[in-house]
Structures are given as C-alpha cells and as structure tokens.
Design a protein around this motif. Structure first.
Motif, short mmCIF file in Angstrom:
data_model
loop_
_atom_site.label_atom_id
_atom_site.label_comp_id
_atom_site.label_asym_id
_atom_site.label_seq_id
_atom_site.Cartn_x
_atom_site.Cartn_y
_atom_site.Cartn_z
N CYS A 66 0.82 -1.21 0.00
CA CYS A 66 0.00 0.00 0.00
C CYS A 66 0.86 1.26 0.00
N THR A 110 -13.44 -2.12 4.32
CA THR A 110 -13.00 -1.61 3.02
C THR A 110 -11.68 -2.23 2.57
N ILE A 113 -11.41 -3.61 -1.05
CA ILE A 113 -11.70 -2.70 -2.17
C ILE A 113 -10.40 -2.30 -2.87
N GLY A 114 -10.32 -2.59 -4.14
CA GLY A 114 -9.16 -2.22 -4.94
C GLY A 114 -7.95 -3.13 -4.73
N ARG A 115 -8.12 -4.21 -4.01
CA ARG A 115 -7.00 -5.15 -3.76
C ARG A 115 -6.89 -6.06 -4.98
N TYR A 127 -2.64 -2.75 -3.76
CA TYR A 127 -3.85 -2.00 -4.07
C TYR A 127 -3.72 -1.40 -5.46
N GLU A 130 -5.98 3.35 -8.39
CA GLU A 130 -7.06 4.21 -7.89
C GLU A 130 -7.17 4.13 -6.37
N ARG A 131 -7.15 2.92 -5.85
CA ARG A 131 -7.24 2.76 -4.39
C ARG A 131 -6.04 3.41 -3.71
N THR A 132 -4.87 3.29 -4.32
CA THR A 132 -3.67 3.88 -3.73
C THR A 132 -3.78 5.39 -3.67
N ASP A 135 -6.13 6.22 -0.90
CA ASP A 135 -5.50 6.01 0.41
C ASP A 135 -4.54 7.14 0.77
N MET A 169 -14.18 4.86 -7.09
CA MET A 169 -13.42 4.24 -5.99
C MET A 169 -13.56 5.07 -4.72
N SER A 172 -16.47 4.84 -1.99
CA SER A 172 -16.44 3.90 -0.86
C SER A 172 -15.77 4.50 0.37
#
Length: 188
Positions: A66, A110, A113-115, A127, A130-132, A135, A169, A172
C-alpha cells in the motif's frame, strides 16, 4: 525441497521435509535469507523489491502492498521507499521482526476494495492505482498533500485513467470523496 515456497516459515519448511537445522544451514550457505522472525526467503527466487511483501504474506496471507510502495509500483511517485508499506485489516496482529516493513491497519470493511494480485505465482497483493491514490488522500496527514497531489496528477496522465473511475473508488471512502473531487476539478 521443490515444494518450498519462495518465502516460507519454519512450519512451511517442515511441511516440505526440511528440519529447522537444515534451514539454518541453508542460511549459513547463502541459500536462504532470514527476513523476519521465523520467515525466510530463498535467495534469488524473488524480485528483491517484493521480498518483504512475500515474507509478510507467508505469515499473514492478507498482507497487501500500500501507500508509498504501491505508488512507486504504479509509477505514481519517484520516491525511494526505505521499506515496504504493507496493510493488514485492523485487528490483525502485525508480525514481529520485519526490519524493512512499515505496517498499516486498514478498516476491515473496506480492506478488499481495490485489492488486486501483484504476482499470482506467489500470492502477492497490492492496491490498485485508484485505491492507492484514495489512500494517500485518506492519510494525507501522514503522507503529505504534495505526495497526494503529485500521485493524482501522474495518475491522470497515465493512459486509460479517467476521473470517473477514481471518483467511483472514492465513493467507498466518503470522508475523502469530496476533497478528491475538488482537486480533480482544479486539475482537469
């Protein structure tokens, strides 16, 4: 010994037919490297940048790359991380003895999500870009606003990335959805 994974615990070694003293002899001979308490990596079997993640995964299968480490992996940052940023679901104990890992606890609701799979052969996860980005905005107090905005700018300039995917993304994560939307308005 062929059943031995690239990153393994003493229990894994025992299951593959190796005794503890044989693992220690392998360390002395340079075949294995100890990367955490009771966790070893077969030398040369993995990209060195993935060794810490593989070792963490050997102990905690939910380990996920991450933040800064994921930013670098997705070419969203030029930083050179000192260690590997690894997330576990909040409430899961962080393994001890990992010198080059920064542990993070993410909300279990969560966490998935995105993993996405980083390396199917070794069961490693990171991740998504987008999730990164989400975060880094969520943890801007730790990561810094410059890091977050730079990552977002680089994400926008990569082919195939559209603001709607990032906002989807971010939906969430309601606390950062509006701030990401505001920055996207300025940048696009």
């Amino acid at each position: 010994m062929s059943a031995l994974p690239a990153a393994f615990t003493l229990a894994d070694a025992r299951a593959a037919g190796l005794r503890k003293d044989q693992v220690y002899q392998g360390v002395e001979a340079g075949e294995f490297e100890r990367v955490g308490r009771g966790v070893y990596v077969a030398v040369g079997s993995l990209d060195p940048s993935l060794e810490s993640l593989a070792a963490a995964t050997a102990v905690q299968p939910s380990a996920t790359m991450c933040l800064t480490s994921a930013l670098v992996r997705h070419d969203l940052s030029d930083e050179i991380p000192i260690g590997t940023d690894i997330a576990l679901p909040r409430g899961v104990r962080h393994p001890a003895g990992f010198d080059h890992v920064t542990w993070h606890s993410f909300d279990p609701t969560t966490f998935q999500i995105g993993r996405e799979a980083l390396d199917e052969n070794f069961g490693l996860f990171t991740y998504s870009p987008e999730r990164t980005v989400v975060d880094v905005f969520r943890l801007v107090h730790q990561q810094g606003s410059d890091t977050a905005i730079t990552a977002l700018k680089r994400w926008l300039h990569q082919p195939g990335h559209h603001p709607s995917a990032l906002l989807s993304m971010a939906a969430s994560f309601p606390k950062v959805h509006s701030s990401i939307g505001s920055v996207l308005e300025v940048l696009t």
